[in-house]
Design a protein around this motif. Structure first.
Motif, PDB file in Angstrom:
ATOM      1  N   ALA A 271     -45.507  -2.036  67.107  1.00  0.00           N
ATOM      2  CA  ALA A 271     -45.143  -3.310  66.542  1.00  0.00           C
ATOM      3  C   ALA A 271     -43.748  -3.340  66.467  1.00  0.00           C
ATOM      4  CB  ALA A 271     -45.330  -3.447  64.824  1.00  0.00           C
ATOM      5  N   LYS A 272     -43.063  -4.897  66.362  1.00  0.00           N
ATOM      6  CA  LYS A 272     -41.702  -4.962  66.831  1.00  0.00           C
ATOM      7  C   LYS A 272     -41.047  -5.511  65.415  1.00  0.00           C
ATOM      8  CE  LYS A 272     -40.672  -8.795  68.971  1.00  0.00           C
ATOM      9  NZ  LYS A 272     -40.710  -9.701  70.280  1.00  0.00           N
ATOM     10  N   ILE A 273     -39.907  -5.048  65.158  1.00  0.00           N
ATOM     11  CA  ILE A 273     -39.177  -5.803  63.994  1.00  0.00           C
ATOM     12  C   ILE A 273     -37.896  -5.830  64.540  1.00  0.00           C
ATOM     13  CG2 ILE A 273     -38.123  -5.113  61.716  1.00  0.00           C
ATOM     14  CD1 ILE A 273     -40.183  -3.147  61.279  1.00  0.00           C
ATOM     15  N   ALA A 274     -37.398  -7.186  64.204  1.00  0.00           N
ATOM     16  CA  ALA A 274     -35.934  -7.602  64.795  1.00  0.00           C
ATOM     17  C   ALA A 274     -35.205  -8.016  63.850  1.00  0.00           C
ATOM     18  CB  ALA A 274     -36.221  -8.574  65.777  1.00  0.00           C
ATOM     19  N   LEU A 275     -34.014  -7.519  63.757  1.00  0.00           N
ATOM     20  CA  LEU A 275     -32.897  -8.237  62.761  1.00  0.00           C
ATOM     21  C   LEU A 275     -32.145  -9.157  63.523  1.00  0.00           C
ATOM     22  CD1 LEU A 275     -33.575  -5.306  61.319  1.00  0.00           C
ATOM     23  CD2 LEU A 275     -31.753  -6.110  59.763  1.00  0.00           C
ATOM     24  N   LEU A 276     -32.351 -10.496  63.080  1.00  0.00           N
ATOM     25  CA  LEU A 276     -31.463 -11.491  63.658  1.00  0.00           C
ATOM     26  C   LEU A 276     -29.992 -11.816  62.927  1.00  0.00           C
ATOM     27  CD1 LEU A 276     -34.483 -13.994  64.669  1.00  0.00           C
ATOM     28  CD2 LEU A 276     -33.848 -11.804  65.690  1.00  0.00           C
ATOM     29  N   ARG A 277     -29.112 -12.187  63.899  1.00  0.00           N
ATOM     30  CA  ARG A 277     -27.854 -12.272  63.325  1.00  0.00           C
ATOM     31  C   ARG A 277     -27.362 -11.412  62.321  1.00  0.00           C
ATOM     32  NH1 ARG A 277     -30.708 -16.806  63.158  1.00  0.00           N
ATOM     33  NH2 ARG A 277     -31.065 -16.714  60.912  1.00  0.00           N
ATOM     34  N   VAL A 278     -27.015 -10.088  62.661  1.00  0.00           N
ATOM     35  CA  VAL A 278     -26.537  -9.243  62.131  1.00  0.00           C
ATOM     36  C   VAL A 278     -24.867  -9.220  62.578  1.00  0.00           C
ATOM     37  CG1 VAL A 278     -28.456  -7.730  61.610  1.00  0.00           C
ATOM     38  CG2 VAL A 278     -26.913  -7.176  63.498  1.00  0.00           C
ATOM     39  N   PRO A 321     -49.130   1.948  62.645  1.00  0.00           N
ATOM     40  CA  PRO A 321     -49.410   2.413  61.054  1.00  0.00           C
ATOM     41  C   PRO A 321     -48.158   2.600  60.232  1.00  0.00           C
ATOM     42  CG  PRO A 321     -50.424   3.869  62.711  1.00  0.00           C
ATOM     43  CD  PRO A 321     -49.435   3.028  63.577  1.00  0.00           C
ATOM     44  N   ILE A 322     -46.894   2.492  60.806  1.00  0.00           N
ATOM     45  CA  ILE A 322     -45.921   2.913  59.776  1.00  0.00           C
ATOM     46  C   ILE A 322     -45.201   1.426  59.629  1.00  0.00           C
ATOM     47  CG2 ILE A 322     -45.542   5.324  59.859  1.00  0.00           C
ATOM     48  CD1 ILE A 322     -43.254   4.947  61.842  1.00  0.00           C
ATOM     49  N   LEU A 323     -45.736   0.440  60.208  1.00  0.00           N
ATOM     50  CA  LEU A 323     -44.960  -0.831  60.568  1.00  0.00           C
ATOM     51  C   LEU A 323     -44.518  -1.358  58.867  1.00  0.00           C
ATOM     52  CD1 LEU A 323     -44.096  -3.513  61.821  1.00  0.00           C
ATOM     53  CD2 LEU A 323     -46.561  -4.522  61.310  1.00  0.00           C
ATOM     54  N   LYS A 324     -45.363  -1.256  57.844  1.00  0.00           N
ATOM     55  CA  LYS A 324     -45.367  -1.867  56.690  1.00  0.00           C
ATOM     56  C   LYS A 324     -43.975  -1.129  56.039  1.00  0.00           C
ATOM     57  CE  LYS A 324     -47.836  -5.000  55.545  1.00  0.00           C
ATOM     58  NZ  LYS A 324     -47.767  -5.537  56.986  1.00  0.00           N
ATOM     59  N   LYS A 325     -43.795   0.180  55.948  1.00  0.00           N
ATOM     60  CA  LYS A 325     -42.837   0.991  55.425  1.00  0.00           C
ATOM     61  C   LYS A 325     -41.442   0.453  56.391  1.00  0.00           C
ATOM     62  CE  LYS A 325     -42.141   5.909  54.639  1.00  0.00           C
ATOM     63  NZ  LYS A 325     -42.558   7.129  55.359  1.00  0.00           N
ATOM     64  N   GLU A 352     -43.648  -8.513  64.482  1.00  0.00           N
ATOM     65  CA  GLU A 352     -44.530  -8.916  65.359  1.00  0.00           C
ATOM     66  C   GLU A 352     -45.458  -7.851  65.574  1.00  0.00           C
ATOM     67  OE1 GLU A 352     -45.187 -11.156  69.369  1.00  0.00           O
ATOM     68  OE2 GLU A 352     -43.249 -11.578  68.376  1.00  0.00           O
ATOM     69  N   GLN A 353     -46.702  -7.846  64.966  1.00  0.00           N
ATOM     70  CA  GLN A 353     -47.666  -6.672  65.057  1.00  0.00           C
ATOM     71  C   GLN A 353     -48.108  -6.238  66.299  1.00  0.00           C
ATOM     72  OE1 GLN A 353     -50.400  -5.400  62.642  1.00  0.00           O
ATOM     73  NE2 GLN A 353     -49.671  -6.680  60.785  1.00  0.00           N
ATOM     74  N   ASN A 354     -48.616  -7.310  67.063  1.00  0.00           N
ATOM     75  CA  ASN A 354     -49.294  -7.214  68.247  1.00  0.00           C
ATOM     76  C   ASN A 354     -48.599  -7.130  69.520  1.00  0.00           C
ATOM     77  OD1 ASN A 354     -51.642  -7.179  66.486  1.00  0.00           O
ATOM     78  ND2 ASN A 354     -51.580  -9.412  66.389  1.00  0.00           N
ATOM     79  N   ILE A 355     -47.769  -6.034  69.402  1.00  0.00           N
ATOM     80  CA  ILE A 355     -47.163  -5.989  70.771  1.00  0.00           C
ATOM     81  C   ILE A 355     -47.569  -4.527  71.585  1.00  0.00           C
ATOM     82  CG2 ILE A 355     -45.170  -7.494  70.258  1.00  0.00           C
ATOM     83  CD1 ILE A 355     -43.910  -4.182  70.335  1.00  0.00           C
ATOM     84  N   ALA A 356     -47.348  -4.442  72.756  1.00  0.00           N
ATOM     85  CA  ALA A 356     -47.475  -3.188  73.294  1.00  0.00           C
ATOM     86  C   ALA A 356     -46.380  -2.996  74.314  1.00  0.00           C
ATOM     87  CB  ALA A 356     -48.576  -3.357  74.710  1.00  0.00           C
TER      88      ALA A 356
END
Ligand code: ASP
Ligand code: MG
Length: 602
Positions: A271-278, A321-325, A352-356
């Motif tokens: 899963a991907k996490i992005a922080l935009l505009r830091v 599995p650790i996305l939520k955290k 975004e959850q569904n990435i590979a």
């Protein structure tokens, strides 16, 4: 009794006295009950001298004649060393690459080894002789008998290839340094000698270690599980062992793989996490990943591309599995990282959850401009859009939609002719016991180019890197991160990459023309950058390694301009003036510094 291949570099055989000292060491090794093949380089700076001579005659010397000329250097050494051995009562025989039967491709001045005939060598060994072989050279085929050379520094490759072909017990590389150090001792005198390193780590440290050990030699050692040790020819110190996991039996035909890519890996559960505009200022990445490490969340890829105005986007991937955290941590920290007081400017968290993640890896991609381009083109052909790109020395990883994963993997396996089944990325069981950071490298010879606003659709990266490959420009780091702008209703992204500084201006010119044609945005060049990297097979699966690196930089007010990672490497681009400082503080932060200063040999 062991069968050992020893290789002595130019400085180790640089004078009559040194050749005699080498003969003594060889004879002692035989007396201890071993059989020995010895590979030697040309004496001292002989090869440089020959290159210079050639250029005094011709601005563009013929490659065949160049090989004819350069191969003479090693021929001098083999004869002298054999004589020195015979002088002290050790029977020995010298052999050129052709006499042994080191068969290579027919590419003059950069041939790869195809196979090695071992019968002659074995016969001499059985007669109790030490066989002294000329490194760096071969022949194009046993009929054509054209002399070829393997490229500068190629004697290491000759030695490890001979060891593999003879199924030797191990290969020793004797040189003028005591082994492989945690970093460049000219910049960090507290650099320490490593006892051991894995081949994969060594390849990722190519910019640090290439002078000590040719990457092609490391690749052969890895592919044939040949234990390798780098040691000083001036002492009896044990040196650094370069180790590899046991590999499946491999044929000795096409010994140096003709393929630039030797594996395809994927992980469909990311899963991907992005922080935009830091904000684009020191300490932001440290704060974010510090908090993430604190919560024991293990991140995989981390990607930060060039800034946009005074803000930046940082994206990372985690296992689903650790996305939520991870998401909770990112959301909690986002308000703190705002780039301005205006609420609307607050950093935004995108998940975004569904990435590979799909990767190609192989040492053969070092110095071959077209490999990444071919990966991108292959993905484009099957309509796969690349969301993010992160590269290291020997790996290119793309983040794609999960539903594209299978298609991506199948098409890449076909394009790169990979017959072994693609592997889900998994951590080697060993990695938990390995140190998270083995060494730190600094590269000051690169420049950064970025193309703004490239349309976010399949085929764009392929076009861009295809163009670079056509112009023979080798690209080192490639970064495409999260940031997306909608211009005239098409989403567009920036793609940044680094090239050798000498290529930078011409490349910028060439791309500026291309940008006009394809309606890409501005092509920005920054020549004043430095790249610092940490490498360690133990970092995978250990939270907090990236955070520690970023924290060390933040403490010294060093701004991180870009970040790219692989499983065992993290690279940061910083301002060139801060490169040396960055290397020093990172080396220190990971406790790699020794108490004694390393004395660099003259
Ligand atoms: N003599 C060759 C060179 O200087 C090969 C070697 O020493 O590895 O590049
Ligand atoms: Mg060398």
């Amino acid at each position: 009794m062991a069968l050992i291949v020893q290789k002595y570099g130019g400085t180790s055989v640089g004078s009559v006295e040194r050749i005699q000292a080498v003969a003594q060491r060889v004879s002692n090794t035989v007396k201890a009950g071993n059989s020995l093949v010895v590979v030697v380089s040309a004496m001292g700076k002989t090869t440089d001298g020959l290159v210079k001579l050639a250029h005094e005659i011709s601005r563009t010397p013929n490659r065949r004649e160049m090989d004819m000329l350069l191969s003479t250097g090693e021929q001098v050494t083999i004869a002298l060393l054999s004589m020195a051995l015979q002088e002290i009562g050790q029977s020995a025989i010298s052999m050129t690459g052709a006499q042994v039967g080191i068969v290579t491709e027919a590419h003059h001045t950069r041939a790869r080894i195809l196979h090695i005939e071992t019968e002659r060598l074995e016969r001499h060994l059985q007669e109790g002789k030490v066989v002294v072989v000329a490194g760096f050279q071969g022949i194009s085929s046993t009929e054509a008998l054209e002399i070829t050379t393997l490229g500068r520094g190629g004697s290491d490759t000759s030695a490890v290839a001979l060891a593999a072909a003879l199924r030797a017990d191990f290969c020793e590389i004797y040189t003028d340094v005591p082994g492989i150090l945690t970093t460049d001792p000219r910049i960090v005198p507290e650099a320490q000698l490593m006892d051991e390193i894995t081949c994969d780590e060594m390849l990722e440290l190519a910019s640090l270690g290439a002078k000590v050990l040719h990457p092609r030699a490391v690749e052969i050692a890895r592919n044939y599980s040949m234990p390798l040790v780098v040691r000083s020819s001036w002492s009896d110190q044990p040196g650094t062992w370069v180790k590899s996991n046991k590999q499946q039996e491999r044929s000795l035909v096409n010994l140096e793989i003709a393929r630039p890519v030797d594996a395809i890996e994927f992980d469909p559960n990311q899963a991907k996490i992005a922080l935009l505009r830091v904000p684009d200022k020191p300490g932001v990445a440290a704060r974010l990943f510090g908090e993430i490490a604190h919560q024991k969340v293990d991140v995989d890829l981390i990607i930060q591309s060039i800034h946009d105005g005074n803000s930046n986007d940082i994206a990372f991937t985690v296992m689903t599995p650790i996305l939520k955290k991870a998401e909770a941590v990112a959301a909690a920290i986002a308000p703190v990282l705002r780039s301005s007081k205006a609420k609307s400017e607050e950093a935004e968290v995108l998940v975004e959850q569904n990435i590979a993640k799909v990767s190609i890896s192989g040492a053969g991609m070092i110095g071959r401009p077209g490999v990444a381009a071919k990966m991108f083109a292959t993905l484009a052909e099957v309509g796969v859009n690349i969301q993010m790109i992160s590269t290291s020395e020997v790996k290119v990883s793309c983040v794609v939609d999960e539903s594209d994963c299978e298609k991506a993997v199948t098409s890449l396996a076909q394009a790169f002719d990979i017959t072994t089944s693609p592997l889900p990325t998994c951590l080697s069981p060993l990695s938990a016991s390995l140190p998270p950071v083995r060494g730190v490298a600094l590269d000051m010879n690169q420049a950064r180019l970025a193309i703004r606003n490239v349309p976010d659709k399949p085929g764009m990266a392929a076009k861009l890197f295809g163009l670079l490959a056509q112009h023979n420009v080798s690209v080192d780091m490639i970064i495409q991160s999260q940031r997306c702008h909608i211009i005239n209703s098409t989403p567009r992204r920036d793609i940044a990459f680094t090239v050798a500084r000498i290529d930078a201006e011409n490349t910028q010119k060439m791309l500026t023309e291309a940008a006009l044609e394809y309606s890409w945005g501005e092509v920005v060049l920054d020549s004043a950058i430095a790249k610092v990297s940490i490498v360690g097979a133990g970092m995978a699966g250990q939270p907090g390694v990236a955070a520690k690196m970023f924290e060390a930089l933040a403490q010294h007010q060093i701004n991180i301009q870009m970040i790219a990672t692989s499983e065992i490497k993290i690279s940061c681009v910083v301002e060139q003036e801060q490169g040396i400082k960055a290397l020093q503080v990172i080396h220190e932060a990971f406790g790699l510094a020794g108490s004694e200063k390393f004395v660099v040999p003259a």
